[in-house]
Design a protein around this motif. Sequence first.
Motif, PDB file in Angstrom:
ATOM      1  N   ILE A   1      50.623  63.088  26.719  1.00  0.00           N
ATOM      2  CA  ILE A   1      51.996  63.485  27.053  1.00  0.00           C
ATOM      3  C   ILE A   1      52.979  62.829  26.085  1.00  0.00           C
ATOM      4  N   ALA A   2      52.764  61.544  25.818  1.00  0.00           N
ATOM      5  CA  ALA A   2      53.647  60.831  24.897  1.00  0.00           C
ATOM      6  C   ALA A   2      53.604  61.454  23.503  1.00  0.00           C
ATOM      7  N   GLN A   3      52.408  61.828  23.069  1.00  0.00           N
ATOM      8  CA  GLN A   3      52.272  62.455  21.752  1.00  0.00           C
ATOM      9  C   GLN A   3      52.985  63.807  21.727  1.00  0.00           C
ATOM     10  N   LYS A   4      52.851  64.581  22.800  1.00  0.00           N
ATOM     11  CA  LYS A   4      53.502  65.885  22.884  1.00  0.00           C
ATOM     12  C   LYS A   4      55.018  65.754  22.831  1.00  0.00           C
ATOM     13  N   LEU A   5      55.536  64.682  23.452  1.00  0.00           N
ATOM     14  CA  LEU A   5      56.979  64.468  23.493  1.00  0.00           C
ATOM     15  C   LEU A   5      57.494  63.701  22.277  1.00  0.00           C
ATOM     16  N   GLY A   6      56.594  63.290  21.402  1.00  0.00           N
ATOM     17  CA  GLY A   6      57.014  62.584  20.190  1.00  0.00           C
ATOM     18  C   GLY A   6      57.393  61.132  20.426  1.00  0.00           C
ATOM     19  N   ILE A   7      56.731  60.482  21.397  1.00  0.00           N
ATOM     20  CA  ILE A   7      57.030  59.078  21.701  1.00  0.00           C
ATOM     21  C   ILE A   7      55.885  58.219  21.141  1.00  0.00           C
ATOM     22  N   PHE A   8      56.185  57.421  20.116  1.00  0.00           N
ATOM     23  CA  PHE A   8      55.143  56.658  19.442  1.00  0.00           C
ATOM     24  C   PHE A   8      55.554  55.189  19.293  1.00  0.00           C
ATOM     25  N   TRP A   9      54.507  54.356  19.162  1.00  0.00           N
ATOM     26  CA  TRP A   9      54.684  52.976  18.742  1.00  0.00           C
ATOM     27  C   TRP A   9      53.897  52.846  17.447  1.00  0.00           C
ATOM     28  N   GLY A  10      54.648  52.846  16.340  1.00  0.00           N
ATOM     29  CA  GLY A  10      53.979  52.954  15.054  1.00  0.00           C
ATOM     30  C   GLY A  10      53.438  54.359  14.899  1.00  0.00           C
ATOM     31  N   LYS A  11      52.112  54.476  14.686  1.00  0.00           N
ATOM     32  CA  LYS A  11      51.495  55.791  14.551  1.00  0.00           C
ATOM     33  C   LYS A  11      50.768  56.229  15.815  1.00  0.00           C
ATOM     34  N   SER A  12      50.813  55.391  16.859  1.00  0.00           N
ATOM     35  CA  SER A  12      50.063  55.692  18.080  1.00  0.00           C
ATOM     36  C   SER A  12      51.006  56.118  19.214  1.00  0.00           C
ATOM     37  N   PRO A  13      50.564  57.053  20.066  1.00  0.00           N
ATOM     38  CA  PRO A  13      51.380  57.428  21.228  1.00  0.00           C
ATOM     39  C   PRO A  13      51.640  56.217  22.107  1.00  0.00           C
ATOM     40  N   SER A  14      52.869  56.108  22.609  1.00  0.00           N
ATOM     41  CA  SER A  14      53.254  54.923  23.374  1.00  0.00           C
ATOM     42  C   SER A  14      53.427  55.268  24.845  1.00  0.00           C
ATOM     43  N   VAL A  15      52.516  54.721  25.697  1.00  0.00           N
ATOM     44  CA  VAL A  15      52.641  54.904  27.146  1.00  0.00           C
ATOM     45  C   VAL A  15      53.859  54.153  27.657  1.00  0.00           C
ATOM     46  N   SER A  16      54.120  52.962  27.113  1.00  0.00           N
ATOM     47  CA  SER A  16      55.303  52.192  27.524  1.00  0.00           C
ATOM     48  C   SER A  16      56.583  52.961  27.206  1.00  0.00           C
ATOM     49  N   GLY A  17      56.636  53.542  26.021  1.00  0.00           N
ATOM     50  CA  GLY A  17      57.806  54.329  25.641  1.00  0.00           C
ATOM     51  C   GLY A  17      57.992  55.541  26.537  1.00  0.00           C
ATOM     52  N   LEU A  18      56.874  56.140  26.970  1.00  0.00           N
ATOM     53  CA  LEU A  18      56.929  57.287  27.879  1.00  0.00           C
ATOM     54  C   LEU A  18      57.530  56.879  29.220  1.00  0.00           C
ATOM     55  N   LEU A  19      57.090  55.742  29.751  1.00  0.00           N
ATOM     56  CA  LEU A  19      57.610  55.270  31.032  1.00  0.00           C
ATOM     57  C   LEU A  19      59.110  54.973  30.941  1.00  0.00           C
ATOM     58  N   VAL A  20      59.529  54.381  29.829  1.00  0.00           N
ATOM     59  CA  VAL A  20      60.949  54.096  29.635  1.00  0.00           C
ATOM     60  C   VAL A  20      61.752  55.399  29.588  1.00  0.00           C
ATOM     61  N   ALA A  21      61.237  56.416  28.877  1.00  0.00           N
ATOM     62  CA  ALA A  21      61.937  57.697  28.754  1.00  0.00           C
ATOM     63  C   ALA A  21      62.068  58.372  30.108  1.00  0.00           C
ATOM     64  N   ILE A  22      61.023  58.285  30.941  1.00  0.00           N
ATOM     65  CA  ILE A  22      61.081  58.869  32.289  1.00  0.00           C
ATOM     66  C   ILE A  22      62.108  58.129  33.139  1.00  0.00           C
ATOM     67  N   ALA A  23      62.116  56.798  33.047  1.00  0.00           N
ATOM     68  CA  ALA A  23      63.065  56.001  33.826  1.00  0.00           C
ATOM     69  C   ALA A  23      64.513  56.324  33.427  1.00  0.00           C
ATOM     70  N   GLN A  24      64.730  56.623  32.147  1.00  0.00           N
ATOM     71  CA  GLN A  24      66.064  56.947  31.663  1.00  0.00           C
ATOM     72  C   GLN A  24      66.394  58.429  31.815  1.00  0.00           C
ATOM     73  N   GLN A  25      65.483  59.173  32.505  1.00  0.00           N
ATOM     74  CA  GLN A  25      65.680  60.587  32.827  1.00  0.00           C
ATOM     75  C   GLN A  25      65.871  61.455  31.581  1.00  0.00           C
ATOM     76  N   GLU A  26      65.148  61.076  30.542  1.00  0.00           N
ATOM     77  CA  GLU A  26      65.196  61.888  29.330  1.00  0.00           C
ATOM     78  C   GLU A  26      64.269  63.101  29.437  1.00  0.00           C
ATOM     79  N   PHE A  27      63.292  63.045  30.372  1.00  0.00           N
ATOM     80  CA  PHE A  27      62.352  64.138  30.549  1.00  0.00           C
ATOM     81  C   PHE A  27      62.158  64.413  32.033  1.00  0.00           C
ATOM     82  N   GLU A  28      61.730  65.648  32.336  1.00  0.00           N
ATOM     83  CA  GLU A  28      61.474  66.033  33.719  1.00  0.00           C
ATOM     84  C   GLU A  28      60.157  65.430  34.204  1.00  0.00           C
ATOM     85  N   VAL A  29      60.116  65.192  35.495  1.00  0.00           N
ATOM     86  CA  VAL A  29      58.869  64.792  36.135  1.00  0.00           C
ATOM     87  C   VAL A  29      58.698  65.631  37.391  1.00  0.00           C
ATOM     88  N   GLY A  30      57.492  65.696  37.895  1.00  0.00           N
ATOM     89  CA  GLY A  30      57.254  66.495  39.088  1.00  0.00           C
ATOM     90  C   GLY A  30      56.964  67.930  38.726  1.00  0.00           C
TER      91      GLY A  30
END
Length: 286
Positions: free
Chosen positions: A23-52
């Motif tokens: 999901i992080a890779q699909k949304l373009g959320i990376f840490w360096g060259k790797s998809p970032s799960v932490s960055g994904l959680l932050v983006a969801i908390a900041q309501q940058e993406f839909e959930v549910g």
Amino acid sequence: MNRKKETITLSITSGTKEKLEEIAQKLGIFWGKSPSVSGLLVAIAQQEFEVGEPFTLNSTQVAALQQAIGLLKDSGFIEQAQTISSLLLERGQLEPPIRHSLLQQVSQSTEAWRILTDQFRQNQQPFHLLYGNPQMGDLSFTVRYAEVTFEEKRFYLNIWCDETEDIANTDFPELKHNRCLRLDRIKGVVPINGQWRHEGLDYLKVYLHFYKGLIKSYEPKPSDISNEIIGEVRQVVRRVSNPFWLIREVLRYGDDCVIVTPHNVRSLLQEKLLTLCQLYDIETRS
């Protein structure tokens, strides 16, 4: 100063981390060259993406937006109509025929015939028009005058054309050069040489009498020539280029409105009323 960060521990089932990384890779959320799960959680908390559950449009919403698309196209807002069509394709619960139709609309050029028609009208430029008639097939008209009007639920292109062969029998020979065309059935327009008709559409002068509440509540129309109260009647004289729409209007008024003259327009309404009486088993005097 570095922003203070907090650490959380997640207990997740096998394979969940990989799904989150996808999901992080699909949304373009990376840490360096790797998809970032932490960055994904932050983006969801900041309501940058839909959930549910994903946002979708039900059948009622689809129908309403389809009507809006038609009105936008008829009004010349082609790009806005295509934007809504794209939204329907992305989010709508569509039957295959509707999806196919929308795909065709989205793929059309924004320099559509509607924009060209407006340009021809503004420049008083005669043009050829190709029209798809469900009963008679494709018809071609040489247009010398055109105007757009809104009747009931849609816009129409009213034209004065050279051709009269498609009118086999008519009760209104004075109007044989007039046509009222649905905008969604026009297939193309091409400019031609010639003179623009400055007189506009042909028309009949129709006398209407309004009674009861309509004496005061009647709303004047741009095509009204005169409008005056005579005793207990409001008499309106109107330019009518297409009796079809007048008959539909008068029928809505019921016994509060009467067509006085000309006889051929009055007779058209009489025939309509006799047909209704037959359908409802109402006896009429011979």
